[in-house]
Design an enzyme around this catalytic site. Structure first.
Site, PDB file in Angstrom:
ATOM      1  N   GLU A 209    -160.407 -49.519  43.201  1.00 24.55           N
ATOM      2  CA  GLU A 209    -159.105 -50.064  42.776  1.00 24.55           C
ATOM      3  C   GLU A 209    -158.935 -51.391  43.500  1.00 24.55           C
ATOM      4  OE1 GLU A 209    -156.869 -48.770  40.641  1.00 24.55           O
ATOM      5  OE2 GLU A 209    -157.900 -46.881  40.234  1.00 24.55           O
ATOM      6  N   CYS A 243    -150.452 -55.339  44.312  1.00 25.39           N
ATOM      7  CA  CYS A 243    -151.695 -55.684  43.602  1.00 25.39           C
ATOM      8  C   CYS A 243    -151.448 -56.042  42.148  1.00 25.39           C
ATOM      9  CB  CYS A 243    -152.692 -54.546  43.693  1.00 25.39           C
ATOM     10  SG  CYS A 243    -152.037 -52.996  43.057  1.00 25.39           S
TER      11      CYS A 243
HETATM   12  P1  NAD Z   1    -159.155 -54.820  52.262  1.00 28.92           P
HETATM   13  O1  NAD Z   1    -160.260 -54.792  51.281  1.00 28.92           O
HETATM   14  O2  NAD Z   1    -159.172 -55.862  53.314  1.00 28.92           O
HETATM   15  O3  NAD Z   1    -159.070 -53.426  53.048  1.00 28.92           O
HETATM   16  C1  NAD Z   1    -159.073 -52.178  52.378  1.00 28.92           C
HETATM   17  C2  NAD Z   1    -159.719 -51.139  53.272  1.00 28.92           C
HETATM   18  O4  NAD Z   1    -161.059 -51.515  53.550  1.00 28.92           O
HETATM   19  C3  NAD Z   1    -159.024 -50.927  54.611  1.00 28.92           C
HETATM   20  O5  NAD Z   1    -158.901 -49.552  54.842  1.00 28.92           O
HETATM   21  C4  NAD Z   1    -159.950 -51.604  55.606  1.00 28.92           C
HETATM   22  O6  NAD Z   1    -159.971 -50.951  56.852  1.00 28.92           O
HETATM   23  C5  NAD Z   1    -161.314 -51.507  54.944  1.00 28.92           C
HETATM   24  N1  NAD Z   1    -162.167 -52.662  55.254  1.00 28.92           N
HETATM   25  C6  NAD Z   1    -161.782 -53.952  55.436  1.00 28.92           C
HETATM   26  N2  NAD Z   1    -162.845 -54.737  55.667  1.00 28.92           N
HETATM   27  C7  NAD Z   1    -163.931 -53.912  55.628  1.00 28.92           C
HETATM   28  C8  NAD Z   1    -165.336 -54.132  55.793  1.00 28.92           C
HETATM   29  N3  NAD Z   1    -165.836 -55.345  56.059  1.00 28.92           N
HETATM   30  N4  NAD Z   1    -166.163 -53.084  55.689  1.00 28.92           N
HETATM   31  C9  NAD Z   1    -165.662 -51.850  55.426  1.00 28.92           C
HETATM   32  N5  NAD Z   1    -164.353 -51.593  55.271  1.00 28.92           N
HETATM   33  C10 NAD Z   1    -163.502 -52.598  55.375  1.00 28.92           C
HETATM   34  O7  NAD Z   1    -157.825 -54.871  51.397  1.00 28.92           O
HETATM   35  P2  NAD Z   1    -156.327 -54.953  51.885  1.00 28.92           P
HETATM   36  O8  NAD Z   1    -156.111 -56.275  52.545  1.00 28.92           O
HETATM   37  O9  NAD Z   1    -155.941 -53.727  52.629  1.00 28.92           O
HETATM   38  O10 NAD Z   1    -155.540 -54.910  50.504  1.00 28.92           O
HETATM   39  C11 NAD Z   1    -155.332 -56.047  49.728  1.00 28.92           C
HETATM   40  C12 NAD Z   1    -156.203 -56.041  48.493  1.00 28.92           C
HETATM   41  O11 NAD Z   1    -156.185 -54.776  47.881  1.00 28.92           O
HETATM   42  C13 NAD Z   1    -155.700 -57.009  47.439  1.00 28.92           C
HETATM   43  O12 NAD Z   1    -156.788 -57.648  46.841  1.00 28.92           O
HETATM   44  C14 NAD Z   1    -154.998 -56.106  46.441  1.00 28.92           C
HETATM   45  O13 NAD Z   1    -154.905 -56.638  45.150  1.00 28.92           O
HETATM   46  C15 NAD Z   1    -155.852 -54.897  46.500  1.00 28.92           C
HETATM   47  N6  NAD Z   1    -155.104 -53.737  46.086  1.00 28.92           N
HETATM   48  C16 NAD Z   1    -155.451 -53.107  44.941  1.00 28.92           C
HETATM   49  C17 NAD Z   1    -154.715 -52.022  44.503  1.00 28.92           C
HETATM   50  C18 NAD Z   1    -155.062 -51.284  43.253  1.00 28.92           C
HETATM   51  O14 NAD Z   1    -154.499 -50.208  43.037  1.00 28.92           O
HETATM   52  N7  NAD Z   1    -155.935 -51.785  42.399  1.00 28.92           N
HETATM   53  C19 NAD Z   1    -153.635 -51.582  45.257  1.00 28.92           C
HETATM   54  C20 NAD Z   1    -153.322 -52.258  46.419  1.00 28.92           C
HETATM   55  C21 NAD Z   1    -154.058 -53.330  46.835  1.00 28.92           C
END
Ligand code: NAD
Length: 455
Positions: A209, A243
């Protein structure tokens, strides 16, 4: 935490078949709902500490959504879990064919920070409903909410069934080295690729997602007041950290001025221009606060951009005369900045959207069926709405997920149950009758019968 031993213990528990029992699943869902209800105050306090989100908005956009999903699971699980009989051709006569939904096993749910409860707990309850065990890794960015969920769930469930692992990149990386039967990830496209690569090592199925820039088409015939009202609400909910928020607006040039002034009127009617309040929260951290300030080009400022670094406050901001080449159009905004671009030819606007990665959502404000159908037909996106924004998410009968760079797979309602299940196909033949037709020697009469049977 020793992830390897937690996952091994979950595997053993899953293999005991206990999670497959419908009454067990229903009881666990009821238990989660009542634990959340009992601890609502603690959940509200935690999220307020993280980004000053009010209790009412936390209920509206997070807890009520989780409760709603649990209620649907409680109501529908029995039906969704049933074997489904399907018909088959004469080739399998006499016998019957059916499909058995079965849980995948040990699942990993990785959450994002912007709706920390909803985006962690909705997939978690769906996984449990389908009969899986869950390791939940909530986002570490809102530390208090992550800790609140860990406290509630880890104190009340055996880790061999549900285990919340707090932590950031290092912990997630370590978890991704383990073998899971399903990974459900919510977050950025960049990290989505890392998760997908890690899952590929074990051929683990994934739901991703992800995010992206969701366009909002505003056509000249739209109901201007309601269009502005709905876009403003959807854009500035959660201070734009959603998002599926309208990332940018593409408005028909002939109504640009009226649209901008209707947007201004709505913002002024609903938001204080200088402070955080019940319906408007902080930017999650300094990094995002600074990133967002960098996207506001003073030359394009139509309104807003009142800021306060101490409170990480950015007032609802609207940019005009924006072009596709501006910095604000190069990345997902994820904050309270609304760029407005104009178009005179719908096809050109559609082509510009299509030249970019497929968005998670798309919104169309118009009653012109021909133009609406043209956009729906030409632009690929996860899901969306006509004459509204965000609200499609509230209907659990609509699968929620992205396409292309905005994700793969979907959830909510039955789609969620399906994404945490495998559908095992079974043919049951009658044991006492065996027709000779498929066996050698292939006589002419057998060939004729096969052709007749197979078409
Ligand atoms: P992110 O990708 O930075 O982090 C998401 C998760 O991944 C966190 O739990 C984090 O600890 C982990 N993570 C971060 N970097 C990592 C790495 N290098 N290796 C492994 N794991 C890692 O995203 P975010 O900043 O928490 O959220 C924002 C993004 O999420 C935006 O792009 C938004 O559009 C998207 N989003 C999508 C939905 C959806 O339902 N489609 C919902 C909410 C947010």
């Amino acid at each position: 935490m020793n992830y390897h031993s937690i996952i091994a213990a979950q595997q053993d528990f899953f293999n005991s078949n206990k999670t497959k029992d419908l009454s067990f699943r229903l009881a666990q869902l009821k238990k989660i709902k009542s634990l959340l209800k009992q601890n609502e105050e603690m959940l509200y306090e935690a999220i307020y500490k993280d980004f000053k989100k009010s209790a009412h908005e936390t209920y509206l956009t997070e807890l009520s959504q989780v409760y709603h999903e649990i209620d649907i699971l409680l109501k529908k699980l029995k039906h969704w879990s049933k074997r489904k009989r399907v018909t088959h051709g004469l080739a399998n006569f006499p016998g019957k064919s059916f499909i058995i939904p079965e849980p995948l096993g040990v699942t990993l749910v990785i959450g994002a920070w912007n709706y920390p409860y909803n985006l962690s707990l909705t997939p978690l309850v769906t996984a449990i409903g389908a009969g899986n065990t869950v390791v939940l890794k909530p986002s570490e960015i809102p530390t208090h909410t992550a800790h609140a969920m860990a406290t509630i769930l880890n104190e009340n469930f055996d880790p061999n069934f549900i285990c919340v692992c707090e932590g950031g990149v290092a912990e997630t990386t370590a978890l991704l080295e383990e073998k899971f039967d399903k990974i459900f990830f919510t977050g950025s496209t960049t990290v989505g690729k890392i998760v997908y690569q890690a899952a590929a090592k074990n051929l683990t199925p994934v739901t991703l997602e992800l995010g992206g820039k969701s366009p909002t088409f505003v056509l000249a015939d739209c109901h201007l007041k309601n269009t502005a009202k709905r876009i403003v609400w959807a854009k500035f909910l959660n201070a734009g950290q959603t998002c599926i928020a309208p990332d940018y607006v593409l408005v028909e040039k002939s109504i640009e001025k009226e649209f901008l002034s209707a947007v201004k009127e709505e913002i002024e009617a609903h938001y204080d221009q200088h402070k955080i309040e019940e319906n408007y929260l902080q930017i999650i951290n300094d990094q995002n606060y600074k990133r967002l300030l960098g996207l506001i080009d003073a030359r394009n400022l139509y309104m807003g951009a009142n800021t306060n670094a101490e409170d990480r406050f950015i007032s609802p901001t609207v940019l005009q005369n924006v072009t596709w080449d501006d910095p604000v159009m190069q990345e997902e905004i994820f904050g309270p900045i609304l760029p407005v671009l104009t178009f005179t030819d719908l096809q050109t606007a559609i082509d510009a959207v299509k030249a970019r990665p497929k968005p998670l959502s798309c919104y169309i404000y118009s009653d012109n069926t021909v133009q609406i159908e043209k956009i729906l037909n030409e632009v690929s996106f996860g899901g969306g709405a006509i004459n509204d924004s965000i609200m499609h998410l509230t209907n659990s009968k609509l699968p929620f997920g992205g396409v292309g760079m905005s994700g793969m797979g979907a959830y909510h309602g039955e789609t969620g149950f399906q994404s945490f299940s495998h559908y095992k196909s079974i043919l049951k033949k009658t044991s006492w009758l065996e027709l000779p037709v498929k066996y050698t020697p292939y006589t002419d009469s057998k060939k004729k019968i096969i052709k007749w049977l197979m078409g």
